[in-house]
Scaffold this motif. Structure first.
Motif, PDB file in Angstrom:
ATOM      1  N   ASN A  98       0.886  -1.268  -0.020  1.00 48.01           N
ATOM      2  CA  ASN A  98       0.072   0.004  -0.008  1.00 48.01           C
ATOM      3  C   ASN A  98       0.864   1.133   0.068  1.00 48.01           C
ATOM      4  OD1 ASN A  98      -2.374   1.347  -0.071  1.00 48.01           O
ATOM      5  ND2 ASN A  98      -2.446   1.684   2.325  1.00 48.01           N
ATOM      6  N   SER A  99       1.953   1.224   0.925  1.00 38.43           N
ATOM      7  CA  SER A  99       2.725   2.406   0.742  1.00 38.43           C
ATOM      8  C   SER A  99       3.501   2.451  -0.518  1.00 38.43           C
ATOM      9  CB  SER A  99       3.720   2.315   1.929  1.00 38.43           C
ATOM     10  OG  SER A  99       3.025   2.251   3.241  1.00 38.43           O
ATOM     11  N   ALA A 100       4.008   1.445  -1.041  1.00 41.97           N
ATOM     12  CA  ALA A 100       4.967   1.496  -1.979  1.00 41.97           C
ATOM     13  C   ALA A 100       4.254   1.635  -3.405  1.00 41.97           C
ATOM     14  CB  ALA A 100       5.637  -0.030  -2.676  1.00 41.97           C
ATOM     15  N   SER A 101       2.800   1.561  -3.312  1.00 41.09           N
ATOM     16  CA  SER A 101       2.202   1.940  -4.499  1.00 41.09           C
ATOM     17  C   SER A 101       1.407   3.253  -4.493  1.00 41.09           C
ATOM     18  CB  SER A 101       1.326   0.750  -4.900  1.00 41.09           C
ATOM     19  OG  SER A 101       0.204   0.613  -3.781  1.00 41.09           O
ATOM     20  N   ALA A 102       1.822   4.005  -3.555  1.00 42.76           N
ATOM     21  CA  ALA A 102       0.938   5.378  -3.401  1.00 42.76           C
ATOM     22  C   ALA A 102       1.592   6.291  -4.464  1.00 42.76           C
ATOM     23  CB  ALA A 102       1.273   5.744  -1.985  1.00 42.76           C
ATOM     24  N   VAL A 103       0.705   6.742  -4.792  1.00 48.86           N
ATOM     25  CA  VAL A 103       0.764   7.906  -5.963  1.00 48.86           C
ATOM     26  C   VAL A 103       1.345   9.261  -5.262  1.00 48.86           C
ATOM     27  CG1 VAL A 103       0.091   9.016  -7.861  1.00 48.86           C
ATOM     28  CG2 VAL A 103      -0.464   6.637  -7.502  1.00 48.86           C
ATOM     29  N   VAL A 104       2.557   9.865  -5.496  1.00 48.37           N
ATOM     30  CA  VAL A 104       2.886  11.031  -5.056  1.00 48.37           C
ATOM     31  C   VAL A 104       2.647  12.009  -6.286  1.00 48.37           C
ATOM     32  CG1 VAL A 104       4.696  12.468  -3.934  1.00 48.37           C
ATOM     33  CG2 VAL A 104       4.489   9.931  -3.528  1.00 48.37           C
ATOM     34  N   ASN A 105       1.717  13.026  -6.119  1.00 50.04           N
ATOM     35  CA  ASN A 105       1.792  13.910  -7.029  1.00 50.04           C
ATOM     36  C   ASN A 105       2.565  15.109  -7.195  1.00 50.04           C
ATOM     37  OD1 ASN A 105      -0.740  12.738  -8.205  1.00 50.04           O
ATOM     38  ND2 ASN A 105      -1.857  13.731  -6.700  1.00 50.04           N
ATOM     39  N   ARG A 106       3.077  15.293  -8.033  1.00 46.98           N
ATOM     40  CA  ARG A 106       4.013  16.542  -8.191  1.00 46.98           C
ATOM     41  C   ARG A 106       3.235  17.788  -8.827  1.00 46.98           C
ATOM     42  NH1 ARG A 106       9.355  15.357 -11.595  1.00 46.98           N
ATOM     43  NH2 ARG A 106       7.668  15.274 -12.997  1.00 46.98           N
ATOM     44  N   ARG A 107       3.501  18.974  -8.198  1.00 46.99           N
ATOM     45  CA  ARG A 107       2.935  20.163  -8.599  1.00 46.99           C
ATOM     46  C   ARG A 107       3.839  20.949  -9.772  1.00 46.99           C
ATOM     47  NH1 ARG A 107       1.390  21.937  -2.825  1.00 46.99           N
ATOM     48  NH2 ARG A 107       0.053  20.319  -2.474  1.00 46.99           N
ATOM     49  N   THR A 108       5.071  20.773  -9.829  1.00 39.18           N
ATOM     50  CA  THR A 108       5.668  21.417 -10.876  1.00 39.18           C
ATOM     51  C   THR A 108       6.778  20.349 -11.284  1.00 39.18           C
ATOM     52  OG1 THR A 108       7.554  22.074  -9.278  1.00 39.18           O
ATOM     53  CG2 THR A 108       5.621  23.528  -9.736  1.00 39.18           C
ATOM     54  N   VAL A 109       7.253  20.644 -12.612  1.00 39.87           N
ATOM     55  CA  VAL A 109       8.204  19.679 -13.048  1.00 39.87           C
ATOM     56  C   VAL A 109       9.796  19.592 -12.293  1.00 39.87           C
ATOM     57  CG1 VAL A 109       9.648  19.266 -15.215  1.00 39.87           C
ATOM     58  CG2 VAL A 109       7.491  19.957 -15.337  1.00 39.87           C
ATOM     59  N   GLY A 110       9.845  20.608 -11.490  1.00 37.48           N
ATOM     60  CA  GLY A 110      11.071  20.920 -10.669  1.00 37.48           C
ATOM     61  C   GLY A 110      11.008  19.917  -9.438  1.00 37.48           C
ATOM     62  N   GLU A 111       9.851  19.500  -9.115  1.00 38.02           N
ATOM     63  CA  GLU A 111       9.863  18.857  -7.823  1.00 38.02           C
ATOM     64  C   GLU A 111      10.645  17.654  -7.957  1.00 38.02           C
ATOM     65  OE1 GLU A 111       6.211  18.705  -5.246  1.00 38.02           O
ATOM     66  OE2 GLU A 111       5.275  20.265  -6.494  1.00 38.02           O
ATOM     67  N   ILE A 112      10.931  16.809  -6.715  1.00 38.86           N
ATOM     68  CA  ILE A 112      11.631  15.678  -6.719  1.00 38.86           C
ATOM     69  C   ILE A 112      10.674  14.646  -7.155  1.00 38.86           C
ATOM     70  CG2 ILE A 112      12.706  14.055  -5.301  1.00 38.86           C
ATOM     71  CD1 ILE A 112      13.790  16.324  -3.678  1.00 38.86           C
ATOM     72  N   ARG A 113      11.097  13.660  -7.993  1.00 33.00           N
ATOM     73  CA  ARG A 113      10.099  12.635  -8.384  1.00 33.00           C
ATOM     74  C   ARG A 113      10.239  11.432  -7.149  1.00 33.00           C
ATOM     75  NH1 ARG A 113      10.865  10.469 -14.293  1.00 33.00           N
ATOM     76  NH2 ARG A 113       8.697   9.466 -13.593  1.00 33.00           N
ATOM     77  N   ILE A 114       9.356  10.908  -6.988  1.00 32.94           N
ATOM     78  CA  ILE A 114       9.239   9.781  -5.989  1.00 32.94           C
ATOM     79  C   ILE A 114       8.959   8.726  -6.738  1.00 32.94           C
ATOM     80  CG2 ILE A 114       8.223   9.114  -3.785  1.00 32.94           C
ATOM     81  CD1 ILE A 114       9.780  11.641  -3.353  1.00 32.94           C
ATOM     82  N   ARG A 115       9.483   7.550  -6.406  1.00 32.42           N
ATOM     83  CA  ARG A 115       9.004   6.211  -7.188  1.00 32.42           C
ATOM     84  C   ARG A 115       9.301   5.253  -6.238  1.00 32.42           C
ATOM     85  NH1 ARG A 115      13.335   3.100  -8.529  1.00 32.42           N
ATOM     86  NH2 ARG A 115      15.210   3.839  -8.302  1.00 32.42           N
ATOM     87  N   SER A 116       8.798   4.083  -6.496  1.00 33.26           N
ATOM     88  CA  SER A 116       8.605   2.761  -5.676  1.00 33.26           C
ATOM     89  C   SER A 116       9.992   2.249  -5.515  1.00 33.26           C
ATOM     90  CB  SER A 116       7.633   1.691  -6.122  1.00 33.26           C
ATOM     91  OG  SER A 116       7.593   0.881  -5.114  1.00 33.26           O
ATOM     92  N   ALA A 117      10.227   1.668  -4.513  1.00 32.05           N
ATOM     93  CA  ALA A 117      11.733   1.029  -4.157  1.00 32.05           C
ATOM     94  C   ALA A 117      11.576  -0.392  -4.588  1.00 32.05           C
ATOM     95  CB  ALA A 117      12.075   0.984  -2.813  1.00 32.05           C
TER      96      ALA A 117
END
Length: 153
Positions: A98-117
């Motif tokens: 559940n934690s690994a598949s959570a979607v993290v929305n970015r507001r701008t292109v410059g924000e850090i991308r979060i991906r599943s480990a």
């Protein structure tokens, strides 16, 4: 008595004991000159009787579980231990997925991308296989519960 009936009776006794505890708490103190709604000494006597019955029943259930052969899986106690561990492991894996598949929305292109480990798809397939194995194990345990006679002390 079948093991399944003993398990049901154990649950009923445990519920009754919890209710007696509440009733005892409700009748522990009364206003001077008043009487409690129920006699606490009678409730304590009932509690002692229920605990004595529960203790005997648990001992019989445990003895039955430890002496009942369950095929290649060992005894019924062995299967119960396996089920408990499988259930705990699956709960942790499901929470992790559940934690690994959570979607993290970015507001701008410059924000850090979060991906599943981890590879969520592959891990989900493993969780599905494990859940199926747990269901099958539980069916085996339930079948034994309904076909096994409770041993005498």
């Amino acid at each position: 008595m079948k093991l399944a009936n003993a398990l049901s009776l154990r649950s009923e006794l445990q519920t009754r004991i919890r209710q007696l505890e509440s009733r005892l708490d409700n009748n522990a103190l009364v206003q001077e000159g008043e009487s409690p709604a129920e006699d606490p000494m009678e409730l304590l006597r009932e509690l002692e009787e229920d605990y004595a019955q529960l203790e005997e029943l648990i001992a019989r259930i445990n003895r039955t579980n430890s002496t009942t052969e369950a095929g290649e899986g060992g005894t019924l106690s062995d299967l119960l231990a396996r089920r408990e561990c499988m259930t705990g492991r699956l709960r942790i894996l499901r929470d992790f997925l559940n934690s690994a598949s959570a979607v993290v929305n970015r507001r701008t292109v410059g924000e850090i991308r979060i991906r599943s480990a981890v590879n969520v798809r592959e891990l989900q397939k493993q969780v599905d296989r494990d859940a199926k194995a747990l269901r099958e194990l539980d069916e085996t345990i339930q079948e034994k519960n309904w076909t096994t006679e409770l041993v005498e002390l």
